[in-house]
Design a protein around this motif. Structure first.
Motif, PDB file in Angstrom:
ATOM      1  N   PRO A   1       0.806  -1.234   0.000  1.00 35.00           N
ATOM      2  CA  PRO A   1       0.000   0.000   0.000  1.00 35.00           C
ATOM      3  C   PRO A   1       0.837   1.282   0.000  1.00 35.00           C
ATOM      4  O   PRO A   1       0.535   2.209  -0.770  1.00 35.00           O
TER       5      PRO A   1
ATOM      6  N   THR B   1       1.821   9.180  -6.254  1.00 31.56           N
ATOM      7  CA  THR B   1       2.335  10.535  -6.093  1.00 31.56           C
ATOM      8  C   THR B   1       3.214  10.917  -7.275  1.00 31.56           C
ATOM      9  O   THR B   1       3.111  12.019  -7.824  1.00 31.56           O
TER      10      THR B   1
ATOM     11  N   ARG C   1       7.419   9.887  -0.051  1.00 27.64           N
ATOM     12  CA  ARG C   1       6.913   9.137   1.102  1.00 27.64           C
ATOM     13  C   ARG C   1       6.984  10.041   2.321  1.00 27.64           C
ATOM     14  O   ARG C   1       7.813  10.952   2.393  1.00 27.64           O
TER      15      ARG C   1
ATOM     16  N   LYS D   1       1.100   3.961  -3.035  1.00 30.03           N
ATOM     17  CA  LYS D   1       0.801   5.370  -2.758  1.00 30.03           C
ATOM     18  C   LYS D   1       1.929   6.278  -3.258  1.00 30.03           C
ATOM     19  O   LYS D   1       1.673   7.331  -3.863  1.00 30.03           O
TER      20      LYS D   1
END
Length: 367
Positions: A76, A84, A215, A80
């Motif tokens: 996950p 981005t 991140r 993600k």
């Protein structure tokens, strides 16, 4: 007795609690989204553990290529980060992406591409002429590839007089090696392309785009004196990357708001050691398994403090210099939960694995 065994022999061919070879699930290169040619690999089938989402390999830029395991628990956050990247590049569902080196999809993960809704294709052959042909025929919105390869290919297009036949206004997502700065002017001239510099690795996924982290669990740790140049180790979720970078207020060449100059990467020497000071786990036995798993699938050494606190509210890790730099630098403490996300995802992966019995009853192992 012979009749019973004959009946069993007939029965096990038709059904049973364990699969036959033909019934085993398969993860092909197409399933992983990397079914394209490379000149650097052979194709080999392997038995992949059920606790891993997929296998990939390090690039071999600093050492021999090694197997990397990607767990389901870390997907996950990896997806993600990839979203981005794709959003910042202005891509949208349905866009066509040309990938010059298939294993780069593993850094995103094929799942990220699928969920985002991209269409992606590979070269017919891993060569510059095949790249130019693919640009012409496929007309992609974006290209994912190594910057020097793309730069040399565009120079070929100019020399052959075919630059005007190539698509314009595309996005170049360069990755795999430090950005070749000579790509920028020729990409603008030939393709009117927007160039982005991706930094990441197979073990951790994408970490920075144009000098901006993608991140939330990334830390920059300043290294001891480095001959007048301040360098910062990049740490992901509590685990050091082994790569260091300058940080500049003047910004990244592709984005002046990006402060991490990823195209001036240096290998960190000597590397930090990671010591677990506190854990949400209640068992040091499980924590020891986590440490060994991280070493085996991510190649990062994690040690456990003799006085580690178990059952803590959040993870606490300490990065300490090894004996070569002992006394030159203090240890750096990283506290969760936000900044230890990656480490905690691997803890969860270990817990998930322990809660599932080994699926193959022919494999018996004493504790």
């Amino acid at each position: 007795m012979k009749g019973i065994l004959a009946e069993i022999a007939s029965m096990v061919k038709d059904f049973g609690s364990a699969p036959t070879f033909a019934e085993m699930p398969r993860k092909t290169l197409a399933d992983k989204g990397i079914a394209g040619p490379t000149a650097a690999h052979t194709i080999e089938e392997v038995h992949t553990p059920l606790n891993l989402a997929y296998l990939t390999f390090t690039t071999g830029s600093s050492a021999f290529q090694n197997i990397v395991g990607i767990t389901f628990a870390e997907l996950p956050a990896r997806v993600k980060a990839s979203f981005t990247v794709l959003e910042r590049a202005g891509l949208k569902a349905g866009d066509k992406v040309l990938v010059t080196y298939p294993p780069l999809v593993n850094v995103f993960s094929g799942e990220a591409f699928k969920k985002y809704g991209l269409q992606w294709e590979f070269l017919v052959r891993s060569s510059r002429d095949a790249f130019l042909a693919a640009l012409y025929e496929f007309q992609p919105k974006a290209v994912v590839g190594e910057s020097s390869f793309i730069r040399a290919s565009l120079e070929d297009a100019k020399h052959m007089g075919v630059a005007d036949e190539l698509p314009k206004d595309i996005v170049l997502l360069t990755a795999g090696t430090p950005l070749d700065l000579e790509l920028l002017p020729i990409a603008q001239e030939v393709l009117n392309a927007e160039v982005h510099d991706l930094y990441g690795c197979q073990e951790f996924g994408w970490l920075c785009m144009d000098g901006v982290p993608v991140r939330d669990d990334i830390e920059l740790v300043k290294l001891p004196d480095n001959g007048g140049q301040d360098m910062y180790e990049l740490v992901v979720g509590g685990l050091p990357m082994g790569d260091s970078f300058p940080v500049s207020e003047s910004g990244h060449v592709c984005n002046r708001n990006g402060k991490v100059i990823t195209y001036r990467r240096e290998r960190t020497y000597p590397e930090y050691e990671v010591i677990v000071k506190a854990t949400t786990l209640t068992s040091t036995v499980t924590l020891g398994r986590v440490a060994r798993s991280i070493l085996r699938i991510k190649g990062r050494v994690v040690k456990i403090s003799p006085d580690v606190v178990t059952g803590a509210e959040h993870t606490v890790l300490e990065l300490i210099p090894d004996y070569i730099t002992a006394g030159k630098q203090q240890g750096i403490v990283i506290e969760g939960p936000a900044k230890t996300r990656f480490f905690d995802d691997l803890v969860q992966a270990q817990l998930d694995y322990q809660q599932k019995a080994k699926a193959d009853p022919t494999w018996t192992k004493r504790n």
